[in-house]
Design an enzyme around this catalytic site. Structure first.
Site, short mmCIF file in Angstrom:
data_model
loop_
_atom_site.label_atom_id
_atom_site.label_comp_id
_atom_site.label_asym_id
_atom_site.label_seq_id
_atom_site.Cartn_x
_atom_site.Cartn_y
_atom_site.Cartn_z
N ASN A 15 7.37 9.09 45.73
CA ASN A 15 6.34 9.56 46.67
C ASN A 15 5.25 8.51 46.85
O ASN A 15 4.77 8.29 47.97
CB ASN A 15 5.74 10.89 46.18
N ILE A 93 -0.83 18.22 32.49
CA ILE A 93 -1.73 19.27 32.98
C ILE A 93 -3.15 18.75 32.83
O ILE A 93 -3.51 18.17 31.80
CB ILE A 93 -1.51 20.56 32.18
N HIS A 110 4.51 19.62 45.21
CA HIS A 110 5.39 20.41 44.34
C HIS A 110 6.67 20.72 45.11
O HIS A 110 6.61 21.10 46.28
CB HIS A 110 4.68 21.70 43.92
N ASP A 146 0.13 24.73 39.51
CA ASP A 146 0.70 24.70 40.86
C ASP A 146 0.11 25.78 41.75
O ASP A 146 0.79 26.36 42.60
CB ASP A 146 2.24 24.79 40.81
C1 GRF Z 1 8.64 15.15 43.03
O1 GRF Z 1 9.72 15.99 43.24
C2 GRF Z 1 7.36 15.92 43.12
O2 GRF Z 1 7.43 17.01 44.01
C3 GRF Z 1 7.17 16.43 41.72
O3 GRF Z 1 7.64 15.40 40.90
C4 GRF Z 1 8.58 14.61 41.61
C5 GRF Z 1 8.08 13.19 41.55
O4 GRF Z 1 8.99 12.28 42.09
N1 GRF Z 1 5.79 16.78 41.49
P1 GRF Z 1 8.55 10.76 42.33
O5 GRF Z 1 8.07 10.21 40.99
O6 GRF Z 1 7.48 10.74 43.37
O7 GRF Z 1 9.80 10.08 42.78
#
Ligand code: GRF
Length: 208
Positions: A15, A93, A110, A146
């Site tokens: 991400n 957390i 999430h 969440d």
């Molecule tokens: C993603 O699926 C996000 O929704 C969750 O953890 C994962 C992180 O993936 N919170 P990345 O490290 O961004 O590849």
């Protein structure tokens, strides 16, 4: 003045990479001031270093309290004067005092349609429940797990042959689009919270 973000990761950081690509493509008008990991070996740190994004590693010390770690984390982030803290697979957390130190300045992604399936093992939960659709949610972080005002969501189908991995991959593709879009809306001043709900103003010309 550009909108400054800190991205917090623990692992592969896909991400974070997608956010960086949106910035490079000028779709997201923001600047990554720092990528912070609580894991020294997080793969995402390599990508950040290769792209000259400042990185910091803040590992949890043996016997250290959550409060103490979070105070160190807050002090570190404060050095970068960011407008937004973006949790991107950050597997810790955060304590109430950390969250209160940055009111309405922390967001998370999430991989489910919250409020369904918070916490861990999300895709297994979705498949076990037999839902036909799942997806991802970007939300402000409050003191719950969440929870917090939902900024936006994307929906994907859950197919009969899905495993947790195939469903995760379908959702992750949407995450990579959605997170940058939400950050751009915040940067453009299109997101406000009223009565603990997000109101999106779609009229601005600055959206993706
Ligand atoms: C993603 O699926 C996000 O929704 C969750 O953890 C994962 C992180 O993936 N919170 P990345 O490290 O961004 O590849």
């Amino acid at each position: 003045m550009s909108f400054k973000i800190a991205i917090l990761i623990s692992g592969r950081g896909s991400n974070m990479q997608a956010i960086h690509r949106s910035i490079q493509e000028n779709k997201l008008k923001a600047h990554i001031a720092v990528v912070i990991s609580n894991q020294a070996d997080a793969a995402g740190l390599n990508y950040a270093k290769e792209h000259n994004i400042p990185t910091e590693v803040l590992t949890h010390q043996a016997h250290e309290s959550r409060e103490s770690y979070d105070q160190r984390l807050a002090s570190l982030i404060q050095k970068y004067f960011v407008d937004l803290i973006v949790l991107a697979g950050f597997m810790r957390i955060l304590s109430p005092s950390f969250i209160q130190a940055f009111p309405q300045k922390i967001i998370n992604i999430h991989p489910s349609l919250l409020p369904a399936f918070p916490g861990l093992h999300v895709h297994e939960q979705a498949i076990a429940a037999g839902v036909r659709y799942s997806g991802c949610t970007v939300h402000y972080v409050d003191e719950g797990c969440d929870t917090g005002p939902i900024i936006d969501q994307r929906v994907v189908p859950v197919l009969p042959e899905d495993t947790a991995d195939t469903l995760a991959a379908r959702i992750l593709k949407e995450e990579h689009q959605l997170y940058s879009e939400c950050i751009q809306k915040i940067a453009a001043g299109q997101v406000k919270i009223e009565n603990n709900k997000v109101i999106l103003n779609f009229n601005s010309k600055n959206s993706l």
